[in-house]
Write an enzyme that holds these catalytic residues in place. Structure first.
Site, mmCIF file in Angstrom:
data_model
loop_
_atom_site.group_PDB
_atom_site.id
_atom_site.type_symbol
_atom_site.label_atom_id
_atom_site.label_comp_id
_atom_site.label_asym_id
_atom_site.label_seq_id
_atom_site.Cartn_x
_atom_site.Cartn_y
_atom_site.Cartn_z
ATOM 1 N N SER A 15 0.848 -1.195 0.000
ATOM 2 C CA SER A 15 0.000 0.000 0.000
ATOM 3 C C SER A 15 0.885 1.248 0.000
ATOM 4 O O SER A 15 2.091 1.171 0.224
ATOM 5 C CB SER A 15 -0.933 0.031 1.226
ATOM 6 O OG SER A 15 -0.189 0.199 2.423
ATOM 7 N N GLY A 16 0.256 2.383 -0.261
ATOM 8 C CA GLY A 16 0.918 3.672 -0.125
ATOM 9 C C GLY A 16 2.190 3.817 -0.932
ATOM 10 O O GLY A 16 2.262 3.458 -2.111
ATOM 11 N N ILE A 17 3.220 4.361 -0.292
ATOM 12 C CA ILE A 17 4.500 4.614 -0.953
ATOM 13 C C ILE A 17 5.125 3.319 -1.459
ATOM 14 O O ILE A 17 5.682 3.259 -2.561
ATOM 15 C CB ILE A 17 5.450 5.348 0.012
ATOM 16 C CG1 ILE A 17 4.957 6.783 0.241
ATOM 17 C CG2 ILE A 17 6.883 5.344 -0.528
ATOM 18 C CD1 ILE A 17 5.679 7.508 1.361
ATOM 19 N N GLY A 18 5.045 2.263 -0.667
ATOM 20 C CA GLY A 18 5.630 0.994 -1.081
ATOM 21 C C GLY A 18 4.998 0.442 -2.342
ATOM 22 O O GLY A 18 5.691 -0.024 -3.248
ATOM 23 N N TYR A 147 7.403 9.171 16.610
ATOM 24 C CA TYR A 147 7.620 9.079 15.167
ATOM 25 C C TYR A 147 8.850 9.886 14.754
ATOM 26 O O TYR A 147 9.698 9.399 13.994
ATOM 27 C CB TYR A 147 6.377 9.588 14.442
ATOM 28 C CG TYR A 147 6.431 9.425 12.945
ATOM 29 C CD1 TYR A 147 6.384 8.155 12.361
ATOM 30 C CD2 TYR A 147 6.506 10.522 12.107
ATOM 31 C CE1 TYR A 147 6.426 7.991 10.981
ATOM 32 C CE2 TYR A 147 6.549 10.371 10.730
ATOM 33 C CZ TYR A 147 6.507 9.106 10.169
ATOM 34 O OH TYR A 147 6.556 8.961 8.802
#
Length: 255
Positions: A15-18, A147
């Site tokens: 998902s997302g950036i990956g 984070y």
């Protein structure tokens, strides 16, 4: 094709950036394996892209060992590792459980180190390792202690690994995303009205006046993974719409 004939592993590639990076790598000719914890999204990615999708938890030692055994069996070696898997938890310091802080540091720093360590047995001179950082390591945003600390750790880890692996001809760099529209924001348990307010506040910080897209980061990772970055070592490639470099130009500061 910039990655023709190369073999790549992307953790958190479902998902997302990956996922966006996996799509970009495949388009550039790479053989790609992705990992993730969600079987459904892994299957969807595998069907769409034709990648090798492996259900694996970066914090599970046995899963890591099995992952790299399978990569060795299927690919033989690795040319590229994008250590992308990570989590985000945001809360005021007084309301941050010790377990949450530990979980973020273990996932975003310890697991990255252990993933790189496990991957090295399959990497030779010319290989590229890209770590996923964040502008949070530098901005001092409130309610982001765990984070931000984890991503500052990623920055330091990159520099140390680059120094250690340079004699072996292995490059290590960090991509530094800014505010990017990805599913990670949907998993932070923030009420909808608070999330909308956060989005408005963050956009006001961005000189280019928009949140980034996962594809913006994928393009940067592609560069760092390719031979075009053959002389780039221990560097941070910031992709944040100008937040760190031109903060005074943000909409919030314009007259």
């Amino acid at each position: 094709m910039q990655l023709k004939g190369k073999c790549a592993l992307i953790t958190g590639g479902n998902s997302g950036i990956g996922l966006a990076t996996a799509r970009r790598f495949v388009a550039e000719g790479a053989r790609v394996a992705i990992t993730g914890r969600d079987a459904a999204t892994l299957a969807t990615a595998a069907n769409e892209l034709g990648v090798t999708a492996i259900r694996s938890d970066v914090l599970d030692a046995q899963a890591r060992s099995s992952l790299f055994d399978r990569i060795k069996d299927e690919f033989g070696h690795l040319d590229i590792l994008f250590a992308n898997a990570g989590i985000a938890k945001f809360s005021p310091i007084e309301e941050t459980p010790e377990k949450d802080f530990d979980d973020v540091l273990r996932t975003n720093v310890t697991a990255v180190f252990l993933t790189v360590k496990a991957a090295l047995r399959l990497m030779d001179a010319g290989a590229a390792i890209i770590l996923n950082g964040s502008m949070a390591a530098s901005t001092g945003s409130s309610q982001s202690s765990a984070y931000a600390a984890s991503k500052a750790g990623v920055r330091a880890l990159c520099r140390s690994l680059a120094g250690e692996l340079s004699p072996r001809g292995i490059r290590v760099n960090v991509v530094v995303p800014g505010v990017i529209e990805t599913p990670i924001w949907e998993r932070t348990a923030v009420p909808p009205e608070a999330a909308a307010a956060r989005e408005r506040r963050l956009q006001g910080m961005i000189p280019l006046n928009r949140a980034g897209r996962a594809e913006d980061i994928a393009n940067a990772v592609l560069f760092l993974a390719s031979d075009e970055a053959a002389y780039v070592q221990g560097a941070e490639l910031v992709v944040d719409g100008g937040v760190l470099g031109s903060a005074a130009a943000a909409p919030a500061h314009r007259r």
